[in-house]
Every structure is written in structure tokens, then in C-alpha cells.
Design an enzyme around this catalytic site. Structure first.
Site, PDB file in Angstrom:
ATOM      1  N   ARG A  23       0.788  -1.284   0.131  1.00  0.00           N
ATOM      2  CA  ARG A  23       0.169   0.152   0.011  1.00  0.00           C
ATOM      3  C   ARG A  23       0.955   1.385   0.140  1.00  0.00           C
ATOM      4  O   ARG A  23       1.983   1.106   0.125  1.00  0.00           O
ATOM      5  CB  ARG A  23      -0.937   0.196   1.344  1.00  0.00           C
ATOM      6  CG  ARG A  23      -1.688  -0.951   1.469  1.00  0.00           C
ATOM      7  CD  ARG A  23      -3.032  -0.906   0.330  1.00  0.00           C
ATOM      8  NE  ARG A  23      -3.540   0.467   0.270  1.00  0.00           N
ATOM      9  CZ  ARG A  23      -4.435   0.807   1.139  1.00  0.00           C
ATOM     10  NH1 ARG A  23      -4.835   0.406   1.900  1.00  0.00           N
ATOM     11  NH2 ARG A  23      -4.928   2.312   0.712  1.00  0.00           N
ATOM     12  N   ARG A  43       2.372  -4.636   4.208  1.00  0.00           N
ATOM     13  CA  ARG A  43       1.550  -5.200   5.283  1.00  0.00           C
ATOM     14  C   ARG A  43       1.302  -6.523   5.195  1.00  0.00           C
ATOM     15  O   ARG A  43       1.337  -7.130   4.167  1.00  0.00           O
ATOM     16  CB  ARG A  43       0.163  -4.253   5.097  1.00  0.00           C
ATOM     17  CG  ARG A  43       0.452  -2.703   5.099  1.00  0.00           C
ATOM     18  CD  ARG A  43      -1.191  -2.079   4.994  1.00  0.00           C
ATOM     19  NE  ARG A  43      -0.821  -0.761   4.969  1.00  0.00           N
ATOM     20  CZ  ARG A  43      -1.909   0.127   5.108  1.00  0.00           C
ATOM     21  NH1 ARG A  43      -3.112  -0.336   5.012  1.00  0.00           N
ATOM     22  NH2 ARG A  43      -1.662   1.417   5.082  1.00  0.00           N
ATOM     23  N   ASP A  47      -5.165  -4.119   6.358  1.00  0.00           N
ATOM     24  CA  ASP A  47      -5.291  -3.375   7.454  1.00  0.00           C
ATOM     25  C   ASP A  47      -4.411  -2.371   7.858  1.00  0.00           C
ATOM     26  O   ASP A  47      -3.241  -3.160   7.892  1.00  0.00           O
ATOM     27  CB  ASP A  47      -5.984  -4.120   8.569  1.00  0.00           C
ATOM     28  CG  ASP A  47      -6.355  -3.261   9.842  1.00  0.00           C
ATOM     29  OD1 ASP A  47      -5.976  -2.034  10.010  1.00  0.00           O
ATOM     30  OD2 ASP A  47      -7.454  -3.849  10.426  1.00  0.00           O
ATOM     31  N   ASP A  48      -4.474  -1.385   7.963  1.00  0.00           N
ATOM     32  CA  ASP A  48      -3.303  -0.220   8.579  1.00  0.00           C
ATOM     33  C   ASP A  48      -2.660  -0.697   9.780  1.00  0.00           C
ATOM     34  O   ASP A  48      -1.488  -0.434   9.967  1.00  0.00           O
ATOM     35  CB  ASP A  48      -3.681   1.162   8.309  1.00  0.00           C
ATOM     36  CG  ASP A  48      -4.357   1.735   9.472  1.00  0.00           C
ATOM     37  OD1 ASP A  48      -5.116   0.677  10.161  1.00  0.00           O
ATOM     38  OD2 ASP A  48      -4.805   3.029   9.661  1.00  0.00           O
ATOM     39  N   TYR A 177       0.204  15.685   8.047  1.00  0.00           N
ATOM     40  CA  TYR A 177      -1.106  16.040   8.712  1.00  0.00           C
ATOM     41  C   TYR A 177      -0.998  15.624  10.015  1.00  0.00           C
ATOM     42  O   TYR A 177      -0.231  14.553  10.428  1.00  0.00           O
ATOM     43  CB  TYR A 177      -2.118  15.496   7.997  1.00  0.00           C
ATOM     44  CG  TYR A 177      -2.387  14.033   7.787  1.00  0.00           C
ATOM     45  CD1 TYR A 177      -3.197  13.648   8.752  1.00  0.00           C
ATOM     46  CD2 TYR A 177      -1.778  13.300   7.104  1.00  0.00           C
ATOM     47  CE1 TYR A 177      -3.461  12.155   8.991  1.00  0.00           C
ATOM     48  CE2 TYR A 177      -1.907  11.865   7.198  1.00  0.00           C
ATOM     49  CZ  TYR A 177      -2.763  11.352   8.103  1.00  0.00           C
ATOM     50  OH  TYR A 177      -2.988  10.015   8.281  1.00  0.00           O
ATOM     51  N   TYR A 179      -3.978  15.281  13.494  1.00  0.00           N
ATOM     52  CA  TYR A 179      -5.222  15.327  14.132  1.00  0.00           C
ATOM     53  C   TYR A 179      -4.991  16.034  15.461  1.00  0.00           C
ATOM     54  O   TYR A 179      -4.694  15.555  16.598  1.00  0.00           O
ATOM     55  CB  TYR A 179      -6.040  13.939  14.434  1.00  0.00           C
ATOM     56  CG  TYR A 179      -6.747  13.531  13.155  1.00  0.00           C
ATOM     57  CD1 TYR A 179      -8.060  13.602  13.049  1.00  0.00           C
ATOM     58  CD2 TYR A 179      -5.995  12.811  12.376  1.00  0.00           C
ATOM     59  CE1 TYR A 179      -8.770  13.144  11.964  1.00  0.00           C
ATOM     60  CE2 TYR A 179      -6.640  12.237  11.118  1.00  0.00           C
ATOM     61  CZ  TYR A 179      -7.859  12.275  10.931  1.00  0.00           C
ATOM     62  OH  TYR A 179      -8.662  11.924   9.944  1.00  0.00           O
ATOM     63  N   GLU A 222      -4.244  14.042   4.324  1.00  0.00           N
ATOM     64  CA  GLU A 222      -3.091  13.732   3.603  1.00  0.00           C
ATOM     65  C   GLU A 222      -2.965  14.816   2.238  1.00  0.00           C
ATOM     66  O   GLU A 222      -3.844  15.064   1.752  1.00  0.00           O
ATOM     67  CB  GLU A 222      -3.295  12.451   2.985  1.00  0.00           C
ATOM     68  CG  GLU A 222      -3.220  11.344   4.084  1.00  0.00           C
ATOM     69  CD  GLU A 222      -3.874   9.871   3.494  1.00  0.00           C
ATOM     70  OE1 GLU A 222      -3.226   8.795   3.928  1.00  0.00           O
ATOM     71  OE2 GLU A 222      -4.686   9.962   2.803  1.00  0.00           O
ATOM     72  N   ARG A 238      -6.422  15.881   0.877  1.00  0.00           N
ATOM     73  CA  ARG A 238      -7.610  15.126   1.070  1.00  0.00           C
ATOM     74  C   ARG A 238      -8.440  15.706   2.281  1.00  0.00           C
ATOM     75  O   ARG A 238      -7.979  16.457   3.245  1.00  0.00           O
ATOM     76  CB  ARG A 238      -7.216  13.704   1.719  1.00  0.00           C
ATOM     77  CG  ARG A 238      -8.300  12.753   2.131  1.00  0.00           C
ATOM     78  CD  ARG A 238      -7.590  11.374   2.434  1.00  0.00           C
ATOM     79  NE  ARG A 238      -8.767  10.549   3.001  1.00  0.00           N
ATOM     80  CZ  ARG A 238      -8.589   9.368   3.334  1.00  0.00           C
ATOM     81  NH1 ARG A 238      -7.231   8.723   3.048  1.00  0.00           N
ATOM     82  NH2 ARG A 238      -9.537   8.274   3.719  1.00  0.00           N
ATOM     83  N   ARG A 378     -13.660   3.815  -4.497  1.00  0.00           N
ATOM     84  CA  ARG A 378     -12.221   4.258  -5.164  1.00  0.00           C
ATOM     85  C   ARG A 378     -11.860   3.668  -6.275  1.00  0.00           C
ATOM     86  O   ARG A 378     -11.616   2.223  -6.674  1.00  0.00           O
ATOM     87  CB  ARG A 378     -11.123   3.612  -4.146  1.00  0.00           C
ATOM     88  CG  ARG A 378     -11.014   4.686  -2.835  1.00  0.00           C
ATOM     89  CD  ARG A 378      -9.933   4.296  -1.962  1.00  0.00           C
ATOM     90  NE  ARG A 378      -9.821   4.989  -0.706  1.00  0.00           N
ATOM     91  CZ  ARG A 378      -8.997   5.181   0.205  1.00  0.00           C
ATOM     92  NH1 ARG A 378      -7.973   4.160   0.339  1.00  0.00           N
ATOM     93  NH2 ARG A 378      -8.962   5.841   1.160  1.00  0.00           N
ATOM     94  N   TYR A 408      -4.341   5.117  -3.579  1.00  0.00           N
ATOM     95  CA  TYR A 408      -3.449   6.134  -3.493  1.00  0.00           C
ATOM     96  C   TYR A 408      -2.512   6.232  -4.729  1.00  0.00           C
ATOM     97  O   TYR A 408      -2.290   4.987  -5.654  1.00  0.00           O
ATOM     98  CB  TYR A 408      -2.576   5.774  -2.364  1.00  0.00           C
ATOM     99  CG  TYR A 408      -3.176   5.958  -0.847  1.00  0.00           C
ATOM    100  CD1 TYR A 408      -4.606   6.182  -0.791  1.00  0.00           C
ATOM    101  CD2 TYR A 408      -2.269   6.366   0.333  1.00  0.00           C
ATOM    102  CE1 TYR A 408      -5.038   6.315   0.460  1.00  0.00           C
ATOM    103  CE2 TYR A 408      -2.942   6.599   1.520  1.00  0.00           C
ATOM    104  CZ  TYR A 408      -4.448   6.387   1.647  1.00  0.00           C
ATOM    105  OH  TYR A 408      -4.924   6.705   2.708  1.00  0.00           O
TER     106      TYR A 408
END
Length: 473
Positions: A23, A43, A47-48, A177, A179, A222, A238, A378, A408
């Protein structure tokens, strides 16, 4: 009007039967060596939270063609007990040093958990290479140096993914970025966070790094950066607000002006990362014979006589023919693919014709943008062009370079290639049923962009199809 062409495509990273998934692509061209560095996350699953480590394939660019080496694991791009994510390379042209930034996240802590609890688990790291990606130094943890006390007010943060930029002043910029915790106390829990784009920067060739100011208003995540006219730095991000967010900086990323929604750049549901690339507008010639042809007209030379790679009945399972891509819309030899395979008999190649643009450019900088064109999922990787950034309404409709699930992406300029004034490359997530099955690579010229971006009042329709689940991240 003829159907838009699709560039020939090669798969550089493919999901494995063991579940290993690739990814978050990032692409960088490295100076005199004319090397291409293609990075990705490896990965254990899509899943991240199962991100594992970073990988690289190194390509050699010669005469408009790319020959890819084998996949390599970046063994030094790690912190103990952390998983490596979000590759974001930037080149210092003066020293030839490649800085590969990434975040190292503690254990399997998902981003959503960090946001919900207000407890950051990410560290800012980088590794460097001084030989165009052949060898890499040990990881530097830059968290305290670059962020410092501000980290207490961040639920989490990340860089990229995708490329960083260097300005004419020499400043290196890494898009990022965070949060931000807007209100922490609410019965002992986090009440509100908001995502904001920003940049890390260095003015001493990467010896030290600082954190720039956040885009102050609209929710933005992002992002990628480009220098545009008037000494401005352009940020495209984004957003969960239905459209992309753009913001400008007048001080090279030290701070950003309030962001604006870009109505012509719609987001997918829940948003998706996209890539921005600035490049010099093509010069105008004085005579019609040397001029730039409108996109709606046919150029004064025959079209490429062969179909694209995806139409070839001989295409192998890896998307290549013995490691070589035959002539396609790019009309130039492109030996991509798995370097461990031996090429077969050399096919007949067609030279890329000299490119012609559409209309007099209003400024010296144009922008390319890559992003899925589907609104609900996507789907369908598209390329758009802006001839007058940062005008909100200057973006063309998309030229879809891949039909199907896609996610991506990252763009790179290849500069002039034989028989072509300017060429670009795109590294993007793709697949048949989900957007995370492969990471594909393609090359296309500026002329192909100008000929294929829709110019009529009725853009082509690429309605979302039931291609299966395309999980956002």
C-alpha cells in the site's frame, strides 16, 4: 471522438498468497543517475494496523525506458517495536541526498484509536541515501526535534504518503497532517479533534527539521505540495468535506493561509489520498508549424499503431511480457517489470513523437493531479491538469488512465525523454476487485495528457460499478 488511450501499465508490487499486501506508493526520480525509486508499505494484511515495513524497487531510466530491479526490504527504516508506514521521499539536489521520511507507529495501534483517545503512538523518522537509493543509513527519530511540545496537542500525525519537494531557495519540504485535539476534557475522554495539513521543512540540507504551521480552518489531511507562480507554495489535501482542499503559503510552508474547497476536484466517499506535481509550462513557438496544437484537433502525425498493454493477449500474470512492456499509447520502449525475468525477443518499438500543447499557458507553472474519479468508491484512476493554479476552477475533467478499483497514487516528472519534451510517471494502487491488490506503474507524455483530458462541455461518465469492496484507509 476516439476513446481515450490508456498508458501501458506494469505491476511493481502485487498482493501475495500469504496475505502480504502493498500500500501507500511513493515515487521519486533521482538526479544525474536518472534512477527511479518506487517505495511502498508492506503489510501483513490490507489493514493499516498490520503495516509491517517499507520496501523499494529501484528503476534505471534510459532513453525513455525503465528497467526495474528486484524488491528490497528497507531494513534500516525501522524503530524497535514500531511498524513503519507512509513512505515520503524528498531529494536534496545540492548534495544528492535522498531523505526517506516515514512514521513509526507503536505496535498495532490503529490511527482511529489514537484519534479517539488523544494518545499519539507515532514517531517521525527518516533514513538517508547518498547513492541514489543503493544503500541507506540508520533511522533518525526526529520527533522531539521537529515537533517538540506541540505533540502534546496532537492525537496523532503522519507524513505523505508520496513525494516531498525542494524549493528554489533550497528549502526541503515534507507534506504532513495531524489530528489536533481541539477539546480534550469531556468526562475524561476526548471530545473533538480535527485534521490539519502542514509541512516539515529544513533550510540546512536536512541537518535539522522544523514543523510549519497548520492549515488553519478547513479539515484537511493527507496532502502534497508544489511551488506555483508568484512565489507561492500550493498545498492540495484530502478532506472529508466532499471536495479537495487547497491552501497557499506565502512563506515557503512556514505557515498557510486559510484553505479553500476545490469544487472541481470531488472526493471519494470518506476521501482518498491524491498526488500533485508542478512542472514548467511548455514554451510557445512563434509559428504555427512549431506551435502548440489545440487538444481538440488531431496532431499532424499518425497515431500510435498498437494497442495498450492491457489489450495485449500475451500479457502475463504480472502485467509484463518477460519484464518488458511493449509499445502502447506512450509509443516508446519501456522495459518495466520484474528484473528477475529474462526479456524475450525485442518487440518493434515506435518512437514517441514530439509533443504539442493546447493553448497559450497563462503562467510558467502547470499542475498535474492524480486521484480516483469514482464518487462512491475508489474507482478509475484519473489525471487532471491545471494551466493556471491556484485558480479553483482551472482543473480539467479527468483522463482515466486505469479503469477499475484504484486508490493512493504518486506522480513524478521524468523530464525530457528522446523525441518528447516532457514525460511523467504515476505509481498507483490498483486491482480487479479491490484497490489494494497491486501497485502499478505507467509513463505518459504531456502531449498525451493534452490530447486525452476532456475538453467538451459533457465530460465522459465513469459511473461507479460493483467492482467489490474498496476499503478506504
Amino acid at each position: 471522438m476516439a476513446a481515450p488511450r490508456r498508458p501501458a501499465r506494469a505491476v511493481l508490487f502485487r498482493r501475495e498468497r500469504t496475505g502480504l499486501t502493498y500500500r501507500a506508493p511513493a515515487l521519486l526520480r533521482v538526479g544525474p543517475a536518472r534512477a527511479l525509486l518506487a517505495f511502498a508499505e508492506q503489510r501483513l494484511s490490507p489493514d493499516d494496523a498490520h503495516a509491517h515495513r517499507l520496501v523499494l524497487r529501484r528503476g534505471a531510466l534510459a532513453a525513455g525506458a525503465v528497467r526495474w530491479g528486484p524488491l528490497r526490504v528497507l531494513e534500516t527504516a525501522v524503530l524497535e517495536e514500531h511498524r513503519s508506514m507512509n513512505p515520503c521521499p524528498v531529494l536534496d539536489a545540492g548534495s544528492g541526498t535522498v531523505f526517506l521520511f516515514f512514521i513509526a507507529v507503536l505496535g498495532h495501534t490503529p490511527e482511529a484509536v489514537q484519534i479517539a483517545t488523544g494518545r499519539n503512538a507515532a514517531r517521525l523518522c527518516c533514513v538517508t541515501s547518498r547513492d541514489a537509493g543503493l544503500t541507506w543509513g540508520s533511522a533518525r527519530d526526529l520527533t522531539e526535534e521537529a515537533i517538540g511540545p506541540a505533540l502534546r496537542d496532537w492525537a496523532t500525525f503522519a507524513v505523505g504518503p508520496g513525494h516531498g519537494v525542494q524549493l528554489r531557495s533550497g528549502r526541503l519540504l515534507v507534506p504532513a497532517y495531524t489530528y489536533r485535539v481541539d477539546r480534550r476534557e469531556c468526562f475524561g475522554k476526548i471530545c473533538r479533534t480535527s485534521p490539519h495539513s502542514f509541512a516539515f521543512y529544513s533550510d540546512d540540507h536536512g541537518h535539522t527539521w522544523r514543523c510549519g504551521g497548520l492549515v488553519p480552518n478547513l479539515r484537511s489531511g493527507e496532502c502534497q505540495l508544489a511551488a506555483v507562480d508568484g512565489g507561492l507554495l500550493y498545498c492540495n489535501a484530502r478532506s472529508p468535506l466532499g471536495s479537495r482542499v487547497q491552501a497557499l503559503s506565502t512563506d515557503e510552508g512556514t505557515s498557510f493561509l486559510p484553505g479553500e474547497l476545490v469544487p472541481t476536484l470531488a472526493e471519494t466517499a470518506r476521501g482518498c489520498q491524491g498526488s500533485i506535481l508542478g512542472f514548467p509550462a511548455p514554451p510557445l513557438s512563434r509559428t504555427r508549424g512549431e506551435g502548440w496544437w489545440p487538444a481538440a484537433r488531431s496532431p499532424p502525425h499518425p497515431p500510435c499503431p498498437s494497442p495498450g498493454l492491457q489489450d495485449s493477449p500475451r500479457e502475463g500474470a504480472q502485467g509484463t511480457l518477460g519484464g518488458w512492456v511493449p509499445r502502447g499509447p506512450f509509443c516508446h520502449p519501456q522495459p518495466w517489470g520484474d528484473a528477475t525475468k529474462q526479456p524475450g525477443p525485442e518487440p518493434e518499438w515506435v518512437p514517441l513523437q514530439s509533443m504539442r500543447a493546447t493553448s497559450p499557458p497563462p503562467g510558467p507553472t502547470w499542475l498535474l493531479y492524480s486521484h480516483p474519479t469514482g464518487h462512491r468508491a475508489r474507482l478509475h484512476m484519473g489525471i487532471r491538469l491545471s494551466r493556471s493554479p491556484p485558480d479553483l476552477h482551472s482543473w480539467t475533467e479527468p483522463w482515466v488512465i486505469y479503469e477499475g478499483p484504484s486508490g493512493y497514487s504518486d506522480l513524478a516528472s521524468l523530464g525530457p525523454v528522446p523525441e518528447a519534451a516532457l514525460a511523467f510517471a504515476c505509481l498507483f494502487e490498483s486491482g480487479a476487485r479491490a484497490s489494494y491488490e497491486d501497485i502499478s506503474f505507467c509513463i505518459f507524455s504531456l502531449r498525451e495528457v493534452l490530447e486525452n483530458v476532456p475538453t467538451g462541455s459533457e465530460p465522459p461518465s465513469y459511473k461507479d460499478k460493483p467492482w467489490g469492496r474498496c476499503s478506504p484507509s
